[in-house]
Structures are given as structure tokens and as C-alpha cells.
Scaffold this motif. Sequence first.
Motif, mmCIF file in Angstrom:
data_model
loop_
_atom_site.group_PDB
_atom_site.id
_atom_site.type_symbol
_atom_site.label_atom_id
_atom_site.label_comp_id
_atom_site.label_asym_id
_atom_site.label_seq_id
_atom_site.Cartn_x
_atom_site.Cartn_y
_atom_site.Cartn_z
ATOM 1 N N GLY A 1 5.034 7.278 3.942
ATOM 2 C CA GLY A 1 4.444 6.700 2.556
ATOM 3 C C GLY A 1 3.500 5.692 2.670
ATOM 4 N N TRP A 2 3.600 4.969 4.054
ATOM 5 C CA TRP A 2 2.727 3.794 4.257
ATOM 6 C C TRP A 2 1.472 4.288 4.239
ATOM 7 C CZ3 TRP A 2 6.703 5.539 7.115
ATOM 8 C CH2 TRP A 2 6.601 6.251 8.350
ATOM 9 N N LEU A 3 1.024 5.343 4.846
ATOM 10 C CA LEU A 3 -0.349 5.988 4.908
ATOM 11 C C LEU A 3 -0.923 6.561 3.587
ATOM 12 C CD1 LEU A 3 0.093 8.486 8.227
ATOM 13 C CD2 LEU A 3 -0.676 5.963 8.130
ATOM 14 N N TYR A 4 0.055 6.689 2.744
ATOM 15 C CA TYR A 4 -0.443 7.274 1.272
ATOM 16 C C TYR A 4 -0.747 6.315 0.159
ATOM 17 C CZ TYR A 4 1.280 11.440 3.625
ATOM 18 O OH TYR A 4 1.520 12.494 4.474
ATOM 19 N N VAL A 5 -0.366 4.787 0.474
ATOM 20 C CA VAL A 5 -0.349 3.834 -0.882
ATOM 21 C C VAL A 5 -1.844 3.624 -1.212
ATOM 22 C CG1 VAL A 5 1.817 2.763 0.024
ATOM 23 C CG2 VAL A 5 -0.121 2.047 1.207
ATOM 24 N N GLU A 6 -2.595 3.689 -0.268
ATOM 25 C CA GLU A 6 -4.230 3.214 -0.666
ATOM 26 C C GLU A 6 -4.725 4.592 -0.873
ATOM 27 O OE1 GLU A 6 -5.928 1.277 2.570
ATOM 28 O OE2 GLU A 6 -4.987 -0.413 2.320
ATOM 29 N N ALA A 7 -4.423 5.400 -0.527
ATOM 30 C CA ALA A 7 -5.156 6.943 -0.972
ATOM 31 C C ALA A 7 -4.622 7.351 -2.330
ATOM 32 C CB ALA A 7 -4.877 8.132 0.053
ATOM 33 N N SER A 8 -3.450 7.244 -2.802
ATOM 34 C CA SER A 8 -3.173 7.516 -4.033
ATOM 35 C C SER A 8 -2.113 6.702 -4.599
ATOM 36 C CB SER A 8 -2.331 8.823 -3.626
ATOM 37 O OG SER A 8 -1.820 9.554 -4.809
ATOM 38 N N SER A 9 -2.263 6.389 -5.723
ATOM 39 C CA SER A 9 -1.509 5.400 -6.648
ATOM 40 C C SER A 9 -0.166 6.412 -7.322
ATOM 41 C CB SER A 9 -2.304 4.824 -7.855
ATOM 42 O OG SER A 9 -2.921 5.888 -8.776
ATOM 43 N N GLU A 10 -0.579 7.834 -7.103
ATOM 44 C CA GLU A 10 0.389 8.760 -7.688
ATOM 45 C C GLU A 10 1.432 9.005 -6.465
ATOM 46 O OE1 GLU A 10 -1.285 12.330 -8.962
ATOM 47 O OE2 GLU A 10 -2.765 11.600 -9.898
ATOM 48 N N SER A 11 1.311 8.526 -5.404
ATOM 49 C CA SER A 11 2.293 8.809 -4.316
ATOM 50 C C SER A 11 3.638 7.834 -4.393
ATOM 51 C CB SER A 11 1.608 8.938 -2.863
ATOM 52 O OG SER A 11 2.595 8.869 -1.893
ATOM 53 N N LYS A 12 4.869 8.251 -4.458
ATOM 54 C CA LYS A 12 5.937 7.510 -4.668
ATOM 55 C C LYS A 12 6.791 7.419 -3.585
ATOM 56 C CE LYS A 12 5.258 6.570 -9.009
ATOM 57 N NZ LYS A 12 4.829 5.377 -9.524
ATOM 58 N N SER A 13 6.101 8.115 -2.208
ATOM 59 C CA SER A 13 7.029 7.972 -1.134
ATOM 60 C C SER A 13 7.116 6.604 -0.499
ATOM 61 C CB SER A 13 6.341 9.183 -0.121
ATOM 62 O OG SER A 13 5.212 8.735 0.239
ATOM 63 N N TRP A 14 6.268 5.886 -0.557
ATOM 64 C CA TRP A 14 6.337 4.627 0.205
ATOM 65 C C TRP A 14 7.464 3.770 -0.515
ATOM 66 C CZ3 TRP A 14 7.052 1.658 3.944
ATOM 67 C CH2 TRP A 14 6.942 0.031 3.685
ATOM 68 N N GLU A 15 7.536 3.707 -1.997
ATOM 69 C CA GLU A 15 8.681 3.326 -2.543
ATOM 70 C C GLU A 15 10.023 3.539 -2.344
ATOM 71 O OE1 GLU A 15 7.698 3.313 -6.869
ATOM 72 O OE2 GLU A 15 5.550 2.738 -6.666
ATOM 73 N N ILE A 16 10.088 4.959 -2.051
ATOM 74 C CA ILE A 16 11.239 5.451 -1.799
ATOM 75 C C ILE A 16 11.910 4.890 -0.220
ATOM 76 C CG2 ILE A 16 12.646 7.341 -1.483
ATOM 77 C CD1 ILE A 16 10.837 8.852 -3.390
ATOM 78 N N VAL A 17 10.871 4.759 0.568
ATOM 79 C CA VAL A 17 11.038 4.530 2.005
ATOM 80 C C VAL A 17 11.560 2.897 2.085
ATOM 81 C CG1 VAL A 17 10.048 3.766 4.278
ATOM 82 C CG2 VAL A 17 9.671 6.315 3.042
ATOM 83 N N GLU A 18 10.412 2.216 1.119
ATOM 84 C CA GLU A 18 10.888 0.765 1.011
ATOM 85 C C GLU A 18 12.361 0.659 0.259
ATOM 86 O OE1 GLU A 18 8.855 -3.048 -1.023
ATOM 87 O OE2 GLU A 18 8.597 -1.038 -2.059
ATOM 88 N N TYR A 19 12.684 1.359 -0.487
ATOM 89 C CA TYR A 19 13.969 1.372 -1.402
ATOM 90 C C TYR A 19 15.196 1.610 -0.376
ATOM 91 C CZ TYR A 19 17.692 2.165 -4.739
ATOM 92 O OH TYR A 19 18.902 1.984 -5.477
ATOM 93 N N ALA A 20 15.004 2.471 0.647
ATOM 94 C CA ALA A 20 16.113 2.737 1.667
ATOM 95 C C ALA A 20 16.180 1.567 2.780
ATOM 96 C CB ALA A 20 15.614 4.009 2.796
ATOM 97 N N ILE A 21 14.961 1.026 3.050
ATOM 98 C CA ILE A 21 15.078 -0.115 3.930
ATOM 99 C C ILE A 21 15.823 -1.455 2.863
ATOM 100 C CG2 ILE A 21 13.467 -1.837 4.946
ATOM 101 C CD1 ILE A 21 11.622 0.293 5.120
ATOM 102 N N GLU A 22 15.473 -1.302 1.832
ATOM 103 C CA GLU A 22 16.001 -2.678 1.042
ATOM 104 C C GLU A 22 17.590 -2.266 1.107
ATOM 105 O OE1 GLU A 22 13.854 -3.047 -2.565
ATOM 106 O OE2 GLU A 22 12.266 -4.026 -1.611
ATOM 107 N N ILE A 23 17.971 -1.155 0.943
ATOM 108 C CA ILE A 23 19.599 -0.882 0.746
ATOM 109 C C ILE A 23 20.078 -1.308 2.060
ATOM 110 C CG2 ILE A 23 21.375 1.090 0.834
ATOM 111 C CD1 ILE A 23 19.436 2.710 -0.788
ATOM 112 N N ALA A 24 19.479 -1.122 3.195
ATOM 113 C CA ALA A 24 20.146 -1.643 4.322
ATOM 114 C C ALA A 24 20.039 -3.189 4.418
ATOM 115 C CB ALA A 24 19.503 -1.078 5.574
ATOM 116 N N GLU A 25 18.986 -3.651 4.136
ATOM 117 C CA GLU A 25 18.824 -5.262 4.309
ATOM 118 C C GLU A 25 19.703 -5.914 3.161
ATOM 119 O OE1 GLU A 25 14.254 -5.308 6.121
ATOM 120 O OE2 GLU A 25 14.636 -5.702 3.983
#
Length: 595
Positions: free
Chosen positions: A248-272
Amino acid sequence: MPQLPIRDFKLHPRMAHWFNPVLLFKLLINVVISSIFGSYADRRLLIAALDTTDTAKLMQRARATRDMLRPGPDGALWLDFVADLGDGFDSTYAVATLLARKQLEVGGRRLPRGQALIMGGDEVYPKATAEAYRNQLYWPYAWASPDPRPGEAAGVPLFALPGNHDWYDGLTLFLAWFCRAKPVPFGSWRTVQRRSYFANQITDTWWIWAIDIQLADDMDQPQADYFRTMAENMPENSKILLCSAEPGWLYVEASSESKSWEIVEYAIEIAENAGRGHTVPVVISGDTHHYNRYVGPDDQQYITSGGGGAFLHPTHQLEDRIDLRRRGVDQTLRLARVSDTGTGPAVYPSFETSKSLVWRNLYFALTNWDFSVLMGAVYFAFGIAISLRPHLDMYLAVAAVLAASLMGYAIKQEKSKRTAVVLTSALHALAHAAVVIGAATYFAALNAVHFAFEGPYATHLWLLALLAEMFPIGFAIGASLFGWNMMLTCRYLQMNRNDAFSALRIGAYNNFVRMRITETDIEFFVVGLDAVPSRENWQANPKHGPHTEDEPRFIPKTPLEPHLIESFSLSKPGTVLEEMESARTIAEAARPSER
């Protein structure tokens, strides 16, 4: 899993012709159906509802992996990660044979086989079918590492994440192959998971989290609850290797429609946010079919390794830095440098190689002849319309149809309306319009002057003549314009990353990641394979036989030549390598003399 019949490997599919009109139509239907109905038939929810296991049982499952894995003599655990696998048999099988080797020698180093294998998404291409899973995934891996103990549950643990191509059938076949209560053998590998996402403890301090991000704008609730349960019950200060099917980190600038970084970030936040000191020092993914590595704050590693056998993606479009938001704070990821040498970006293939490969689209009309047939038919249809009404209003109508279709396609593919996308697609449409209108007008005038189509078959003769005239123009020039547009925009404007390289169907420049894990550190060895044998260069292995785990069924006439792309450690690049070399030197010095 019933025994599948042995087939001659020469009968197995070659790499997908992504521009085949029939395939394009089928994929369009699959995307539409999965987009509209996927959320209403999400089998993750069904599996979670049926799996009423309590917390104690979930944690017991998660810890079972650690019990299956035994550290080697050096006290380390070895783990393999490969993604984007089953496109063409040759490339998939070549990578599988490297993964199966008892010991892999690259860069003067000996790397033992992974004690577990993670498949990081898109296990089959172009879509999930029973035949694709059998012939493009199961048999390549079963033949690469023959099963020494058929019928037994014991084997090398195999885990898998679903990618978008695995989701095209609603995840039905993925669950059937990878999430059974009874292990499914892939040669010497054995499936062990029960859901499309999982958490597994592999050492006292290291855990693997694998998330399923498909078909949703956010993580589904049962999955979120599952990982919260894991985070709350894991040992304090656990370190997590987070696996995702999309970088998802590769897609944040290429597309505002991609939500994959938000889901990856959410998983990281669950752990933290569990309040137990957990950290996520490594995030690894496939989906993009090459290798690259970015480094974030606190030396957090973001690795993309999608070279398991699918067609190659370019690297030269990668940015030197990526700006993200984590916990509402701006953060920057920077493209890493190759750790072994400290020079050059940590990508594979190199930028220079990537740029040179895209020029192969000069021959797009020939290498994608099936799409060229479609372009010939389209030009023929426009030729009919223009011949019947060779006036300005028809010319404008043809230009408008071409502009709407090609500009709409470009905007949809790039998920952007930036100037470069709109302008290049408009010029692309204008070029087609000029050729179509010019050719159709010329042939209409030529036929009116030199041919007198009369009698009951006059219309048929006229259509045949126009077909003979317009079809070759569409086949040769129309298809070439399409390929040249992709070639130039990919090479210079960071567009058409997927289309320009899927058209090339390059099964080479494969890669996978082998990890050496101890309680305090993790070392990464990125293995590359520049060239894959052609179908005619495989031959039966004379050493293959019953119960020969280390002898693949087929071998190349010319040995594979894997190499080390880079190696690095989370603590000190090269530290573990030096320890391995030192241990080898001591062992060789202690070996009795043969004299």
C-alpha cells in the motif's frame, strides 16, 4: 485432497496473453462481479462465523507453528517468502525448484532451505480456476519438491495470503486449497492455516501476521477482532513480521482510491495500540512483480518481492521517497541502497534494465497478435461507418468515440486525471482518429472510382473489399499505436506500468526473500534469477524417483544461475553474514586433513 493425474509438463500453460480480447472480457466480468457482489458474499465472514474457537484455542493454533519449526545448528530459524506465482509454468517452476533446494549457494554463501514457506498473494493468474490452481501452482511445486512421505501430515509448513486474482471466484478455491482442517500437500510442503489471514509465533519474540485486504475499503470486523485478540495475548515486546498482499505504501501517491495502505496502517496500529510494547519492524508484500525496499522511521523495512513467476513489472517508475501519514503525522519512506555495496538503489531489476526492456513494445502488434486482430476489427467497423457517410459529422463522431474510450481507459487505469494522463490519452486518440478517418476516406474514394459492386452480392463484395483494406491497417498500425503509446508513457511519464509490461510477458528477473531469524535479529537474503529456461529446455531428471525429496521431476538442460540481489539485517548490515563466514572458516579449519 484427491490425487491428481500426472501430466506432461509440456502441456502446461505458458504465460497469460493479457491482451487477448477474450481474456480481457472475462477479466472485466470477474472484476465487475467481485466488485458488486463480493462484499455481500464475503467468505471471510462465513469462515469466521463458523470457526467459533475461543481465545485459548486461537492462541494455541498461533503457537503451534513455533513447535513445528526447529532452529538449526546455528540457533537460527529460516523462512522463505515468495509472491505472485502461477502465471506461466516455466517461471513458476524455476522459482519453486530454487525454494526446494536443500541448500542454495548465492554470492559465495550457503543458505539452507526455508523451514516454512509463505506465499504472499496472487497464487494463480489470470483468474482463480480449478485448472489454474492445479497446473500453474500445485504441480510446479509438487514436482519441484517431490513428497517423501505421501499421505502423512508432516511436512514443511506452507502459508498463503490471497491476492486480488485469488479473490475473483470469491475466495472459494483459495479456501479449498489452503484452509482445510486436514493439511493439503504441495509436494513436501503442507498447508496449515484455517483462515485467509493468520498470526503465527515462530520464535519466543518473533511473530508473523498475514492480513487479507481484498475487496474492502477497511479491514473486515472479524479479522480486526482476530488480530486484536492476538495482540492482547502475545508475549510483551513481541516483534511482528507483517505480510500483506499489496504494498500500500507504493500506491498512496499514485491513487487516492487505493485503501490498501490504510489497512496495512490499521494492522500496525492494532499491534502498537495493544499496550504491550509490540513493534512491527518489517512489512513485506508482493503484488508488484519486482523487488524493491524502502526504509522508514526507526529503520522500519518496507519490502516488495513479487517475483515468484508472474510477468515482470518495471522498477524505473519507483520514487526515491514516499510521503505517508502515520497516526496523523507525516512520515517519509526512502528508497534503500543495496546493503552489500552501499551503491545503487535496492531494486531488481535495475532502473537501466527496466528502461531498456520497455522498448520491446516496438513489436507490440506482433507479440500481441490476438489484440491486433481486435484492432483490425475495430478499424473495419469504423471504416464501414465512414464509407457510408464520409462527412464531417461522422468524422467528429468517430473521433469522439475514440477519445471517450481511450481517455476513459487511461484515467481508469491510472486512477488519475492529471495533465499527463489526459493529454497523452487525447493525443493517442487523435492519432487513431487520423489513421482511421484518413484510411477509410481514401478507400471509400478508391472503391467508388475503381470498383463497381453490382448485383445481388454487391454489399458482400464491398464489405470484403473494405475488410481487406481496413483490417491490415488496424492490425499493423492501430495495434502498434496502442503499444507505442504504452511504451513511451511508461518509459518517460510513469504511466502504464502494468499494461506496458504485461504486454511483454517477461517471465524472467524472478526473486524471493529468504530470512534468517534469531531472537534478537532478522537477516534478509534476496535471491534473484535473471533468466528462466524456455519450455524446450526442460528435461526429465534421471535422479528423480519415489521418495526423492531433493530431486525435482524436471531439470533444465542449462543449470539455473540464481544470485544474491542484496542481504541486510535489521541491526547491522552484514553482521550475521560475517558470523556465518566466521563459523564456516572455523569449521573448515577444524576439518581433518585428507592427506
